[in-house]
Enzyme design. Structure first.
Site, PDB file in Angstrom:
ATOM      1  N   LYS A   1      21.383   0.876 -26.432  1.00  0.00           N
ATOM      2  CA  LYS A   1      20.646   0.471 -25.231  1.00  0.00           C
ATOM      3  C   LYS A   1      20.573   1.660 -24.278  1.00  0.00           C
ATOM      4  O   LYS A   1      21.501   2.480 -24.226  1.00  0.00           O
ATOM      5  CB  LYS A   1      21.413  -0.696 -24.597  1.00  0.00           C
TER       6      LYS A   1
ATOM      7  N   SER B   1      18.572  -8.246 -21.621  1.00  0.00           N
ATOM      8  CA  SER B   1      18.160  -6.903 -21.287  1.00  0.00           C
ATOM      9  C   SER B   1      18.289  -5.932 -22.450  1.00  0.00           C
ATOM     10  O   SER B   1      17.849  -4.787 -22.332  1.00  0.00           O
ATOM     11  CB  SER B   1      18.984  -6.383 -20.102  1.00  0.00           C
TER      12      SER B   1
ATOM     13  N   ILE C   1      25.667  -9.523 -19.384  1.00  0.00           N
ATOM     14  CA  ILE C   1      26.329 -10.097 -18.207  1.00  0.00           C
ATOM     15  C   ILE C   1      25.822 -11.516 -17.944  1.00  0.00           C
ATOM     16  O   ILE C   1      26.412 -12.254 -17.163  1.00  0.00           O
ATOM     17  CB  ILE C   1      26.161  -9.207 -16.958  1.00  0.00           C
TER      18      ILE C   1
ATOM     19  N   GLY D   1      23.666 -12.906 -20.776  1.00  0.00           N
ATOM     20  CA  GLY D   1      23.033 -13.261 -22.042  1.00  0.00           C
ATOM     21  C   GLY D   1      22.340 -12.097 -22.709  1.00  0.00           C
ATOM     22  O   GLY D   1      21.733 -12.240 -23.773  1.00  0.00           O
ATOM     23  N   SER D   2      22.440 -10.914 -22.136  1.00  0.00           N
ATOM     24  CA  SER D   2      21.629  -9.766 -22.549  1.00  0.00           C
ATOM     25  C   SER D   2      21.847  -9.301 -23.973  1.00  0.00           C
ATOM     26  O   SER D   2      20.990  -8.600 -24.526  1.00  0.00           O
ATOM     27  CB  SER D   2      21.877  -8.582 -21.602  1.00  0.00           C
TER      28      SER D   2
END
Lengths: 485, 485
Positions: free
Chosen positions: A145, A221, A242, A244-245
């Site tokens: 990420k 995210s 934080i 569901g990312s």
């Protein structure tokens, strides 16, 4: 009066430069030559999976196609350890496939393809010289990420203003751990600006589309990662979570994602989207995205065995424990749906068929609907913690460049929290509310002797862009942060 | 005008009633008949240890004297398990000795002697019936700091206003764990009002004196416990620690005390001296007081093996791990003193002789003086966290009864924090400061490969009443909260 088009605003020029620079780093020979009829717009109903199937071999050799198509990370590591394939071959194949994935769904923010192939060469030489792989992840390309700092590589995480930052001068702790185990870092992936939305869209690199249908969200995210993994441009990626990312992109794209307990995977060295030092008890956590459950375990076990507490003072000193497979039927808590977000038929079928299969194999299903605190209220409390910052730092980061707000930012705010400002007194109340929630769930888990809890990730499968909204199902795990070891 | 003395103020009447009620619960035959020349006042230089040696056998039989005098908890449990002594004999002996200790140094707040002997009878019957002890603590009397809730017994923790509270309707989780293992609960022990001082003095039960010399402090906040254990009115006691409260009494009285990492011993069911729900990252923690290191380990292992996470949702799910004795020399960080609190000669000798002995046995001593963050600044930050409460709840508890402030309250406040009020913005700054401190220590521990750190508990041995002041050495552990497992 002049006929010249008005110049791009400053922020847009910076974004354009960034996109051009990204494009320039990708070998044009690694791009597909698509028919003009293939619509890759964000309103297209095309499946990038189909496009890849149809056109992928323009770029990928037969071996590269099979290498990227047929294995999970664990399987690939075995091939590498047995020297049936070289690190350079694997790395080259995934760099090429990541380039294609990016062409189709716009999932990358940074590419390090040349550096990756160089690294793979060194790994092959190490193996040649020593007769042994460098570590447990020898030769495995791992995607990251955009938040993960990599020395010398930007971490803009979707803020145009961050393009002005000097690149990090050191790696995130996790990156060093992965490298020490022989992994190859080759790209970083797209995120939503602020990281607090389920649509991976921003004014720097734009929007990531869903490989299954381009008009749908890829989630967030960790959405760039989710789309890249789905297209098999990556076998294993690192995300964060934080609210569901790490799990939302797994749902939206159709891959495996895991959010571990906090304080086990070292978090130092990530670029933060907001203000650090928050008194919020809800902490972000790193989790893997991949193609199999065993790959997620591989990631977690490798990190835990690396003694991460030596590189991150916030990590708990808790070694990895191997738990023997249970010899008795398990007891699953089963939260089918919360009244505030009823399930669409597809999601409902997923839930009921999972429960039925578990029951059919002798496990117990303990219905929780109506017996647990409201997920809506839980989410509302979580958002208060997330918005506990009198300086509103994410808004400052946005204003710093003059970039406009992306529309999705509207979908994951809570109208009732508009104008809400935290006070120290209210933090006490919020903490008590959280303790009560954690206590209520704890009591049910203990009273019902639950081994695990099944609940939806979302009320439906992937939705249209900018409509995902509030993620009440996933944020529960962040609020409770169950400390199983 | 009248000659009658003015009646006691309401708060003093309540205190007097409480003291009378405590006195009435103690068998008068269990009190020493002391010579009028024995000065038990708080300015006396008498040693209660000497008085006990001289007069103790007035109350204790030869067997009771030996039972209470000669064993640690582990040794006593062995005698009990081998049925060389009954639970009733042991319990009676310690009830009597606790009564004497209380007469000498005023260390008790609650007595449950009758209930304890009843419980011991049941334990003996269980053993008789089943041939087995009830649990690992079968028949061991364990004393409790006043904060621990025991069903039906007051938890005034030194606040006169708390005397109006209904007694708790359930036990603290730890009490239930100890009882399930066969322990006998027989008394609760004195504390400083607010629990934030190192002098165990309050307007409810008054002041606990130091058994070694009555004019000195017994420490706090687990001070009643420390004095009781020192006089062998208890073999093992449970205290709490947020700035040194389990370790300061160990230093002052000359016993063993331990502050574990937070979130391992269940904290639910303790009466709080202040406001709950604090956003402070510094959490109170339960720790044992005893006569040997193996007893402290017994306490910790018993609690960890009880799966405390099932009774307390805040406990981490981390089983007890037995660590093999090291086969290499150990590396000890050695922080001899902080410039803000230079050591008195006795304390300095303790530190240097400990270091010398370790070196003489082949271990490495790594000097840390001048290489670590200021303990004064660390303590100052800790006190800001402790005082983060806009409602100043401890002051409310004090005002509620109209009781006067005890003088010691002046000694552990920081003049520079007078009038300081926290803001959410400052909480962010404070958290960053804490992270920097934890990070700095972490880096030294890793770089120097330290196995442990030795530092003073205080700049001197026990001091005169109400002069202990700010506890800069002990609060470091609470600030860092090293998460070894």
């Amino acid at each position: 009066m002049t006929n010249r088009a008005s110049p791009l605003p400053n922020w847009a020029q910076k974004s354009a430069q960034k996109r051009d620079s990204l494009k320039a780093k990708i070998n044009p020979a690694w791009l597909l030559d698509l028919s003009p009829t293939v619509d890759l717009s964000e309103s297209s109903t095309v499946s990038a999976m189909d496009v890849l199937q149809q056109y992928g071999r323009q770029v990928l050799s037969k071996q590269e196609w099979e290498l990227t198509e047929e294995h999970d990370a664990t399987g690939m590591l075995q091939l590498l350890a047995e020297r049936k394939v070289s690190a350079v071959e694997v790395t080259t194949a995934f760099c090429k496939r990541a380039a294609i994935a990016n062409q189709l769904v716009n999932c990358l923010t940074e590419v390090m393809f040349d550096e990756a192939v160089e690294r793979a060469k060194e790994l092959d030489e190490h193996f040649e010289r020593t007769g042994k792989p460098l570590g447990r992840l020898h030769g495995l390309p791992i995607s990251l990420k955009d938040s993960f700092n990599v020395k010398g590589v930007q971490s803009a995480i979707g803020y145009v203003s961050f393009l002005d930052h000097e690149p990090p001068t050191s790696n995130a702790a996790l990156v060093d751990i992965l490298l020490a185990e022989g992994a190859v870092v080759y790209c970083k992936t797209n995120v939503p600006v602020t990281l607090m939305m389920a649509d991976s869209v921003n004014n720097v690199t734009g929007r990531t589309l869903n490989p299954n249908k381009l008009s749908l969200t890829a989630g967030g995210s960790t959405g760039g990662e989710g789309a890249l993994v789905k297209l098999r441009g990556s076998l294993l990626g690192a995300g964060t979570d934080i609210a569901g990312s790490a799990r939302i992109p797994a749902l939206c794209n159709g891959i495996y994602g895991f959010r571990p307990t906090t304080l086990r995977v070292p978090f130092v060295g990530l670029t933060a989207p907001g203000r650090v030092g928050s008194p919020s008890p809800i902490l972000p956590v790193i989790g893997p995205e991949g193609h199999s459950v065993r790959d997620l375990e591989l990631f977690m076990r490798t990190v835990a065995d690396s003694e991460p507490w030596k590189v991150d003072h916030t990590c708990v000193t808790v070694p990895w424990r191997t738990v023997a497979p249970p010899t008795r039927p398990l007891r699953f808590g089963y939260l089918k749906e919360d009244p505030s977000r009823p399930l669409h038929p597809t999601a409902l079928r997923g839930m009921t068929s999972a429960a039925r299969k578990l029951e059919d194999t002798g496990h117990a299903i303990v219905e929780l609907d109506g017996r647990v605190p409201s997920l809506w209220e839980t989410s509302r409390l979580a958002w208060k913690f997330f918005e506990t910052d009198p300086q509103h730092v994410p808004a400052q980061h946005l204003r710093a460049s003059g970039e406009p707000l992306v529309p999705a930012l509207e979908t994951t705010t809570l109208p009732e929290l508009q104008g809400w400002e935290p006070s120290v007194d209210e933090l006490f109340e919020m903490n008590l509310q959280r303790q009560a929630l954690v206590g209520a769930w704890h009591d049910i888990v203990v009273a019902e002797r639950l081994d695990a809890i099944i609940l939806p990730t979302y009320q439906s499968t992937a939705v249209r862009h900018d409509t995902y909204g509030f993620m009440i199902y996933t944020v529960l795990a962040n609020m409770l942060d169950v400390r199983s070891s």
